[in-house]
Design a protein around this motif. Structure first.
Motif, PDB file in Angstrom:
ATOM      1  N   GLU A 191     120.935  14.395 -17.242  1.00 20.41           N
ATOM      2  CA  GLU A 191     122.038  15.393 -18.170  1.00 20.41           C
ATOM      3  C   GLU A 191     123.519  14.488 -17.875  1.00 20.41           C
ATOM      4  OE1 GLU A 191     121.557  19.175 -16.798  1.00 20.41           O
ATOM      5  OE2 GLU A 191     120.344  19.701 -18.348  1.00 20.41           O
ATOM      6  N   GLN A 192     123.509  14.067 -16.408  1.00 22.56           N
ATOM      7  CA  GLN A 192     124.758  13.300 -16.113  1.00 22.56           C
ATOM      8  C   GLN A 192     125.086  12.152 -16.888  1.00 22.56           C
ATOM      9  OE1 GLN A 192     124.821  11.851 -11.951  1.00 22.56           O
ATOM     10  NE2 GLN A 192     126.883  13.121 -11.905  1.00 22.56           N
ATOM     11  N   ILE A 193     123.875  11.339 -17.167  1.00 22.09           N
ATOM     12  CA  ILE A 193     123.871  10.210 -17.791  1.00 22.09           C
ATOM     13  C   ILE A 193     124.419  10.360 -19.161  1.00 22.09           C
ATOM     14  CG2 ILE A 193     122.564   8.135 -18.594  1.00 22.09           C
ATOM     15  CD1 ILE A 193     121.142   8.295 -15.868  1.00 22.09           C
ATOM     16  N   GLU A 250     130.687  10.942 -23.486  1.00 14.34           N
ATOM     17  CA  GLU A 250     132.321  11.117 -23.249  1.00 14.34           C
ATOM     18  C   GLU A 250     132.933   9.664 -23.378  1.00 14.34           C
ATOM     19  OE1 GLU A 250     132.655  12.759 -19.373  1.00 14.34           O
ATOM     20  OE2 GLU A 250     132.547  14.815 -20.156  1.00 14.34           O
ATOM     21  N   ASN A 251     132.321   8.630 -23.102  1.00 20.09           N
ATOM     22  CA  ASN A 251     132.958   7.303 -23.214  1.00 20.09           C
ATOM     23  C   ASN A 251     132.439   6.541 -24.362  1.00 20.09           C
ATOM     24  OD1 ASN A 251     134.072   6.445 -20.238  1.00 20.09           O
ATOM     25  ND2 ASN A 251     132.141   7.793 -19.848  1.00 20.09           N
ATOM     26  N   LYS A 252     131.367   7.245 -25.268  1.00 19.97           N
ATOM     27  CA  LYS A 252     130.829   6.605 -26.402  1.00 19.97           C
ATOM     28  C   LYS A 252     130.731   4.992 -26.053  1.00 19.97           C
ATOM     29  CE  LYS A 252     133.642   9.806 -28.968  1.00 19.97           C
ATOM     30  NZ  LYS A 252     134.670  10.040 -30.353  1.00 19.97           N
ATOM     31  N   GLY A 268     119.906  11.518 -25.020  1.00 19.11           N
ATOM     32  CA  GLY A 268     121.276  11.081 -24.790  1.00 19.11           C
ATOM     33  C   GLY A 268     121.204  10.002 -23.440  1.00 19.11           C
ATOM     34  N   PHE A 269     119.554   9.852 -23.441  1.00 14.57           N
ATOM     35  CA  PHE A 269     119.225   8.799 -22.384  1.00 14.57           C
ATOM     36  C   PHE A 269     118.902   7.258 -23.082  1.00 14.57           C
ATOM     37  CE2 PHE A 269     116.487   7.235 -19.260  1.00 14.57           C
ATOM     38  CZ  PHE A 269     117.028   7.488 -17.874  1.00 14.57           C
TER      39      PHE A 269
END
Length: 321
Positions: A111-113, A119-121, A133-134
């Motif tokens: 989840e952190q990754i 956020e950084n796209k 999201g990984f």
């Protein structure tokens, strides 16, 4: 949180002790993990397994002690997440419990990754990568959980998930992922093992192992200079875990366990002598009552006993008088 839980967590949170136990278990006592490279982590483990969009039920658990370590490996910085679960009682469902802790930590990392990427796209995800999201090149930090048992008995609980299952058919179990405990039990350590510790964790493990034999324990403590100036946290932990009943001075960072043990042995000896004297007085009272020549008041005064006590003794002798 109970007193003993507070003591074990406080003791194992010390970076030197924390590093010592993992150097013992992972590296056979070699000083690989540097205490200064250990960093505390939030002991609250929260994850949403099988999360899809906004669906999923959060799971929250609290670990005892968890830290991450940075070290150089092959000229690159390597990271490990190290967790400790303290047990003062035997836990018969420890494998799946620790498995959940580790799974939640990996979920937290994922989840952190994923949050970082969003956020950084910084990634153009494929449809498959977008779901989690990984990225296919992303990697997780290894998690190692170690159980430290502070009890005096042998560990007779399951040490793996497979041991807990109703099916023991090897062919079936080959398709069931196992989870094995990393476990330290004082009763199972050898003299050679003790020498691999480099902090007072050595004395802690030895004290717990020897605590069942008072004579052996006393000899061990008297011949070990470390106990004359024992770290207060370690001493309080030992006192509580082994129910030794030792009394320490309230001030100071260290305590003299040798003196504390001598004092309690003297108290036990004194109590034993008093008990013996009381038994002698009771036997004398019985003999005087049997003779029938003395009043109960005379017996009480001559033996320095209460009249009520003499009367109770007489009541127990009704059948023999």
């Amino acid at each position: 949180m109970g007193k003993i839980d507070t003591l074990t967590k406080k003791y194992m949170s010390d970076n030197k002790v924390f590093a010592d136990v993992f150097n013992f278990y992972l590296y056979n006592g070699e000083q690989v993990i540097n205490p200064e490279k250990l960093h505390p982590m939030d002991t609250t483990a929260i994850g949403v397994p099988f999360k899809e969009g906004t669906k999923g039920s959060p799971v929250q658990k609290y670990r005892d002690v968890i830290k991450y370590v940075t070290a150089m490996e092959d000229e690159q910085t390597a990271y490990l997440v190290l967790g400790i679960e303290n047990q003062t009682n035997i836990h018969y469902a420890m494998p799946p419990r620790n498995q959940l802790y580790d799974a939640l930590e990996y979920t937290r990392q994922i989840e952190q990754i994923a949050t970082y990427h969003r956020e950084n796209k910084d990634k153009e995800f494929t449809s498959s990568e977008y779901l989690s999201g990984f990225d296919k090149d992303d990697r997780l930090i290894p998690v190692i959980t170690l159980v430290i048992y502070f009890g005096t008995e042998e560990w007779n609980a399951p040490r793996s998930l497979h041991e807990m299952l109703t099916v023991q058919n090897k062919e079936i179990l080959s398709f069931v992922n196992d989870y094995k405990l990393n476990l330290i039990v004082p009763a199972e350590l050898s003299e050679e093992d003790f020498e691999k510790f480099h902090t007072n964790l050595r004395e802690v493990m030895q004290y717990i192992q020897y605590s069942a034999d008072k004579k052996k324990l006393s000899t061990f403590v008297e011949n070990n200079d470390h106990f004359a100036k024992m770290d207060r946290n370690a001493a309080m932990l030992l006192n509580e875990c082994t129910k030794s009943g030792l009394k320490f001075k309230k001030s100071g960072r260290s305590v003299d366990m040798c003196r504390a043990i001598k004092e309690i042995r003297q108290e036990e000896f004194k109590a034993g002598r008093e008990e013996g004297r009381e038994e002698e007085r009771e036997e004398s009272a019985k003999r005087m009552i049997k003779k029938g020549k003395f009043s109960l008041l005379d017996i009480a005064e001559s033996l320095d006993m209460s009249l009520e006590k003499v009367q109770k003794i007489k009541e127990t002798m009704k059948d023999s008088i």
